[in-house]
Scaffold this motif. Structure first.
Motif, PDB file in Angstrom:
ATOM      1  N   THR A 182       0.816  -1.217   0.000  1.00  0.00           N
ATOM      2  CA  THR A 182       0.000   0.000   0.000  1.00  0.00           C
ATOM      3  C   THR A 182       0.846   1.262   0.000  1.00  0.00           C
ATOM      4  O   THR A 182       0.447   2.281  -0.567  1.00  0.00           O
ATOM      5  CB  THR A 182      -0.930   0.014   1.219  1.00  0.00           C
ATOM      6  N   ASN A 183       2.002   1.217   0.666  1.00  0.00           N
ATOM      7  CA  ASN A 183       2.898   2.374   0.686  1.00  0.00           C
ATOM      8  C   ASN A 183       4.304   1.915   1.065  1.00  0.00           C
ATOM      9  O   ASN A 183       4.554   0.717   1.275  1.00  0.00           O
ATOM     10  CB  ASN A 183       2.391   3.467   1.641  1.00  0.00           C
TER      11      ASN A 183
ATOM     12  N   TYR B  41       6.008   2.327   3.813  1.00  0.00           N
ATOM     13  CA  TYR B  41       6.104   1.741   5.150  1.00  0.00           C
ATOM     14  C   TYR B  41       5.688   0.271   5.140  1.00  0.00           C
ATOM     15  O   TYR B  41       6.310  -0.572   5.787  1.00  0.00           O
ATOM     16  CB  TYR B  41       5.236   2.526   6.141  1.00  0.00           C
ATOM     17  N   HIS B  42       4.626  -0.006   4.411  1.00  0.00           N
ATOM     18  CA  HIS B  42       4.157  -1.384   4.284  1.00  0.00           C
ATOM     19  C   HIS B  42       5.238  -2.265   3.652  1.00  0.00           C
ATOM     20  O   HIS B  42       5.525  -3.377   4.126  1.00  0.00           O
ATOM     21  CB  HIS B  42       2.884  -1.402   3.423  1.00  0.00           C
TER      22      HIS B  42
ATOM     23  N   GLU C 291      -2.104   1.306  15.228  1.00  0.00           N
ATOM     24  CA  GLU C 291      -0.856   1.940  14.806  1.00  0.00           C
ATOM     25  C   GLU C 291      -0.370   1.379  13.468  1.00  0.00           C
ATOM     26  O   GLU C 291       0.075   2.127  12.593  1.00  0.00           O
ATOM     27  CB  GLU C 291       0.227   1.739  15.874  1.00  0.00           C
TER      28      GLU C 291
ATOM     29  N   MET D 131      -2.239  -0.114  11.168  1.00  0.00           N
ATOM     30  CA  MET D 131      -3.178   0.291  10.118  1.00  0.00           C
ATOM     31  C   MET D 131      -2.926   1.726   9.682  1.00  0.00           C
ATOM     32  O   MET D 131      -3.013   2.056   8.494  1.00  0.00           O
ATOM     33  CB  MET D 131      -4.618   0.112  10.605  1.00  0.00           C
ATOM     34  N   SER D 132      -2.611   2.584  10.647  1.00  0.00           N
ATOM     35  CA  SER D 132      -2.304   3.971  10.309  1.00  0.00           C
ATOM     36  C   SER D 132      -1.005   4.069   9.514  1.00  0.00           C
ATOM     37  O   SER D 132      -0.909   4.854   8.567  1.00  0.00           O
ATOM     38  CB  SER D 132      -2.197   4.800  11.593  1.00  0.00           C
ATOM     39  N   LEU D 133      -0.025   3.252   9.893  1.00  0.00           N
ATOM     40  CA  LEU D 133       1.275   3.303   9.239  1.00  0.00           C
ATOM     41  C   LEU D 133       1.190   2.885   7.774  1.00  0.00           C
ATOM     42  O   LEU D 133       1.793   3.511   6.902  1.00  0.00           O
ATOM     43  CB  LEU D 133       2.266   2.411   9.987  1.00  0.00           C
ATOM     44  N   ILE D 134       0.435   1.807   7.515  1.00  0.00           N
ATOM     45  CA  ILE D 134       0.365   1.304   6.142  1.00  0.00           C
ATOM     46  C   ILE D 134      -0.791   1.916   5.361  1.00  0.00           C
ATOM     47  O   ILE D 134      -0.986   1.620   4.186  1.00  0.00           O
ATOM     48  CB  ILE D 134       0.257  -0.231   6.107  1.00  0.00           C
ATOM     49  N   ASN D 135      -1.587   2.749   6.043  1.00  0.00           N
ATOM     50  CA  ASN D 135      -2.689   3.461   5.403  1.00  0.00           C
ATOM     51  C   ASN D 135      -3.719   2.501   4.798  1.00  0.00           C
ATOM     52  O   ASN D 135      -4.210   2.703   3.683  1.00  0.00           O
ATOM     53  CB  ASN D 135      -2.160   4.423   4.324  1.00  0.00           C
ATOM     54  N   ALA D 136      -4.021   1.448   5.554  1.00  0.00           N
ATOM     55  CA  ALA D 136      -4.993   0.457   5.079  1.00  0.00           C
ATOM     56  C   ALA D 136      -5.363  -0.455   6.242  1.00  0.00           C
ATOM     57  O   ALA D 136      -4.650  -0.534   7.252  1.00  0.00           O
ATOM     58  CB  ALA D 136      -4.414  -0.378   3.935  1.00  0.00           C
ATOM     59  N   ASP D 137      -6.493  -1.133   6.103  1.00  0.00           N
ATOM     60  CA  ASP D 137      -6.847  -2.171   7.062  1.00  0.00           C
ATOM     61  C   ASP D 137      -5.893  -3.349   6.900  1.00  0.00           C
ATOM     62  O   ASP D 137      -5.473  -3.662   5.780  1.00  0.00           O
ATOM     63  CB  ASP D 137      -8.284  -2.643   6.843  1.00  0.00           C
TER      64      ASP D 137
END
Length: 204
Positions: free
Chosen positions: A62-63, A65-66, A163, A165-171
């Protein structure tokens, strides 16, 4: 001890396939959005016959970080169990777990429309490594196996952390972790059964 530096997996047969998977994930991350759309696990398009998505979707993220989280986990598992790796068995566990995870998501999680990431496969590889530890009489294997089971059980009951979920900007697709681990366990049993049946050749 978890690490035995005398057998640290720096040899080519232990590390080459891991490096290739990491490079593929990095390459996929820098593809154009249109190209990524052609590779992502997308339930409706898979039902229309685009079956390559069952495998290719695992290499997308997703980004950044992910991607970095999964590459860190990939590296950690290599450091932990890379002495068991070779091109044949690691390729088999990776592809087998990826396909099992995707097919299980497709069959049992119809509400999951889209999925990307290596984490499901990595849970399967973790389980496989722990089972091989156990088969080699290493007590840490039991701790690792119990640990991953408790993690999955917690996620099934309470979900992933906010945390992450926020980091990777997805569920976080916690069911992918579950199915990846189940796939890794099934592959481990098949792998150990095959290894026991394989005749030992004598060297002169």
């Amino acid at each position: 001890m978890l690490f035995n530096f005398s057998r640290f997996p720096i040899a080519k047969q232990h590390s080459l396939i891991v490096v290739c998977i990491a490079l593929l994930a990095i390459l996929a991350h820098f593809l154009t959005a249109n190209s990524q759309d052609y590779l992502v696990y997308q339930r409706e398009l898979i039902s229309q016959g685009q079956l390559w998505r069952l495998l290719s979707g695992h290499f997308l993220h997703t980004n950044g970080y992910h991607l970095l989280l999964n590459l860190a986990a990939l590296t950690m598992l290599w450091a932990l169990h890379g002495h068991f790796y070779n091109l044949k068995n690691y390729t088999s566990i990776f592809i087998g777990t990826a396909l099992f995870c995707s097919l299980a998501l497709y069959q049992f999680n119809p509400n999951l429309i889209q999925y990307v990431g290596l984490s499901g496969v990595l849970h399967g590889i973790f389980v496989w490594g722990a089972i091989l530890d156990i088969s080699h009489k290493e007590k840490t294997g039991y701790l690792l196996f119990i640990g991953v089971c408790l993690k999955i059980a917690y996620e099934q009951l309470y979900g992933a952390s906010a945390e992450v979920m926020s980091l990777i900007n997805a569920d976080v697709a916690v069911d992918a972790h579950l199915w990846g681990a189940v796939g890794g366990l099934l592959f481990s049993l098949i792998y150990l059964s095959y290894s026991k049946k394989k005749p030992v050749t004598q060297q002169k």
